[in-house]
Design a protein around this motif. Structure first.
Motif, PDB file in Angstrom:
ATOM      1  N   LYS A   1     -14.617   1.774  -3.630  1.00 20.30           N
ATOM      2  CA  LYS A   1     -13.749   2.908  -3.306  1.00 20.30           C
ATOM      3  C   LYS A   1     -13.105   2.703  -1.926  1.00 20.30           C
ATOM      4  CE  LYS A   1     -14.365   7.803  -3.310  1.00 20.30           C
ATOM      5  NZ  LYS A   1     -15.360   8.856  -3.334  1.00 20.30           N
ATOM      6  N   LYS A   2     -13.955   2.267  -0.973  1.00 23.99           N
ATOM      7  CA  LYS A   2     -13.442   2.058   0.388  1.00 23.99           C
ATOM      8  C   LYS A   2     -12.456   0.892   0.419  1.00 23.99           C
ATOM      9  CE  LYS A   2     -17.673   3.723   2.470  1.00 23.99           C
ATOM     10  NZ  LYS A   2     -18.998   3.213   2.764  1.00 23.99           N
ATOM     11  N   LYS A   9     -10.562  -0.191  -2.013  1.00 22.54           N
ATOM     12  CA  LYS A   9      -9.310   0.212  -2.673  1.00 22.54           C
ATOM     13  C   LYS A   9      -8.486   1.156  -1.784  1.00 22.54           C
ATOM     14  CE  LYS A   9     -10.194  -0.533  -7.539  1.00 22.54           C
ATOM     15  NZ  LYS A   9     -10.632   0.049  -8.804  1.00 22.54           N
ATOM     16  N   ALA A  10      -9.206   2.055  -1.113  1.00 17.94           N
ATOM     17  CA  ALA A  10      -8.496   2.992  -0.217  1.00 17.94           C
ATOM     18  C   ALA A  10      -7.811   2.211   0.900  1.00 17.94           C
ATOM     19  CB  ALA A  10      -9.485   3.995   0.358  1.00 17.94           C
ATOM     20  N   HIS A  34      -6.898  -0.921   0.776  1.00 18.79           N
ATOM     21  CA  HIS A  34      -5.840  -1.732   0.172  1.00 18.79           C
ATOM     22  C   HIS A  34      -4.561  -0.902   0.005  1.00 18.79           C
ATOM     23  CE1 HIS A  34      -4.083  -4.313  -3.153  1.00 18.79           C
ATOM     24  NE2 HIS A  34      -4.238  -5.124  -2.122  1.00 18.79           N
ATOM     25  N   ARG A  35      -4.751   0.340  -0.405  1.00 19.29           N
ATOM     26  CA  ARG A  35      -3.588   1.226  -0.587  1.00 19.29           C
ATOM     27  C   ARG A  35      -2.859   1.445   0.738  1.00 19.29           C
ATOM     28  NH1 ARG A  35      -6.825   3.827  -4.437  1.00 19.29           N
ATOM     29  NH2 ARG A  35      -7.668   5.292  -2.915  1.00 19.29           N
ATOM     30  N   LYS A  36      -3.624   1.400   1.825  1.00 18.03           N
ATOM     31  CA  LYS A  36      -2.995   1.615   3.142  1.00 18.03           C
ATOM     32  C   LYS A  36      -2.466   0.308   3.728  1.00 18.03           C
ATOM     33  CE  LYS A  36      -6.061   5.334   4.541  1.00 18.03           C
ATOM     34  NZ  LYS A  36      -7.301   5.429   5.294  1.00 18.03           N
ATOM     35  N   GLY A  37      -2.583  -0.788   2.987  1.00 20.24           N
ATOM     36  CA  GLY A  37      -2.005  -2.056   3.444  1.00 20.24           C
ATOM     37  C   GLY A  37      -3.009  -3.051   3.995  1.00 20.24           C
ATOM     38  N   LYS A  38      -4.289  -2.723   3.918  1.00 20.50           N
ATOM     39  CA  LYS A  38      -5.302  -3.673   4.407  1.00 20.50           C
ATOM     40  C   LYS A  38      -5.390  -4.868   3.458  1.00 20.50           C
ATOM     41  CE  LYS A  38     -10.185  -3.730   5.781  1.00 20.50           C
ATOM     42  NZ  LYS A  38     -10.004  -4.441   7.032  1.00 20.50           N
ATOM     43  N   SER A  92     -12.804  -4.628  -8.131  1.00 23.93           N
ATOM     44  CA  SER A  92     -11.653  -4.264  -7.289  1.00 23.93           C
ATOM     45  C   SER A  92     -10.351  -4.894  -7.782  1.00 23.93           C
ATOM     46  CB  SER A  92     -11.898  -4.701  -5.843  1.00 23.93           C
ATOM     47  OG  SER A  92     -11.817  -6.115  -5.741  1.00 23.93           O
TER      48      SER A  92
END
Ligand code: ATP
Length: 323
Positions: A208-209, A211-212, A214-218, A243
């Motif tokens: 979950k962390k 993916k979150a 990744h969504r923010k560009g990490k 993932s």
């Protein structure tokens, strides 16, 4: 009034660790200045069974303070765990007129030393020589600081690939049943997560962390795994599966046990080596020496074998905070 010791033995046992040589040097030189001879036992308890004993003088330990490994070699001896093995070991000590023994090793070696002390009333003092930092009564064990540094150096190199290729990297570090090395490495490497035997772990919250993020560009992650918690290939496969992000792994393995000891390990080993000889001279047997808050700390061997509770909560909180 204790009887003056004339000849003491020293051995290294279990896994080797950087700083063991510095400890041997301190033992030999302290004994020498206090008018005692030193018998070096080759290959730990197995060497005691096989009667592999050499004399060690002042010069024999010149220029070893900076060397990794152990000049006395080390071994894991199953035979020593038997009645016959124990008796053969004691017979060798007697044959060579060894009045007291200094054991440099980890928790297994401490248990062996406890048997020699309790069952055979042999004068013994132990030093914490293991990279795992899993012994009671000492803040640090000899070799841990170097192992953490070595792991960090390797991870710094891997980081170049992680950043360039944008992926998740799972790095497995040593530590036996303890997560101490993993926590230190995780903090020092600025890792995103750590898997240690001391706490249960759930993939869904990690994913979950990830993916979150990744969504923010990490785009890159470092996840440290203690060998006692899981196997890096399994963890990497699971993360990739859950993932959908490319995940690689590396097992640092024995590279962490080698190399030049860092300052902290040399200094710790030297202080403890001196103290161990002085304890034998004072008739303080069945003791383990360590350092707590930079002061020499002496505990009974029985206690020292227990795995200490380290304050892992603070480390985990920091990792979470700085992720
Ligand atoms: P490390 O922390 O680096 O693994 P260690 O000292 O814990 O070092 P072990 O292999 O567990 O390494 O132990 C070293 C040796 O100590 C064993 O090979 C064995 O000879 C002896 N030993 C271990 N456990 C016992 C025990 N319960 N009783 C007697 N001897 C033991």
């Amino acid at each position: 009034m204790t009887q003056q010791m004339k000849r003491i033995g020293v051995l290294t046992s279990g896994g080797d660790g950087p700083g063991m040589n510095a400890a041997i040097r301190a033992v030999v030189r302290t004994a020498d200045s206090r008018g005692m001879e030193v018998a070096g036992i080759i290959r730990g308890y197995q060497g005691l069974i096989d009667d592999e004993v050499v004399s060690l003088g002042h010069r024999d330990v010149s220029n070893i303070i900076n060397r990794g490994g152990t000049i006395l070699k080390t071994a894991r001896s199953e035979k020593f765990k038997t009645d016959k093995g124990e008796k053969m070991a004691v017979a060798t000590l007697k044959k060579h007129h060894i009045d007291g023994l200094i054991v440099i090793g980890g928790d297994g070696s401490y248990r062996g030393a406890q048997i020699l002390h309790e069952k055979f009333q042999f004068p013994i003092v132990t030093l914490p020589g293991t990279i795992d930092n899993d012994l009671y009564g000492t803040d640090q064990t000899i070799g841990c600081a170097t192992a953490v540094n070595t792991a960090l150096e390797s991870i710094d190199k891997i980081r170049d690939t992680i950043q360039s290729m944008e992926r998740i990297f799972v790095v497995e570090v040593m530590g036996n049943k303890s997560g101490y090395i993993a926590l230190q490495v995780a903090l020092g490497a600025g890792a995103e997560d750590v898997l240690i035997p001391e706490r249960s772990f759930d993939y869904p919250s990690m994913i979950k962390k990830i993916k979150a993020g990744h969504r923010k560009g990490k785009v890159s992650w470092i996840i440290i795994v203690a060998e006692g918690a899981a196997k890096a290939p399994d963890v990497a496969a699971k993360i990739e599966q859950l993932s959908g992000l490319e995940t690689r792994f590396v097992v640092l393995g024995h590279v962490q046990r080698g190399g030049t000891p860092v300052a902290a390990d040399r200094i710790l080993a030297t202080r403890l080596g001196v103290q161990a000889v002085e304890l034998l001279l004072d008739g303080e047997y069945g003791k383990a020496v360590g350092v707590l808050q930079d002061e020499i700390n002496i505990v009974n061997l029985v206690q020292a074998c227990k795995m200490p509770e380290k304050h892992i909560g603070e480390y985990l909180r920091i990792l979470e905070l700085l992720r």
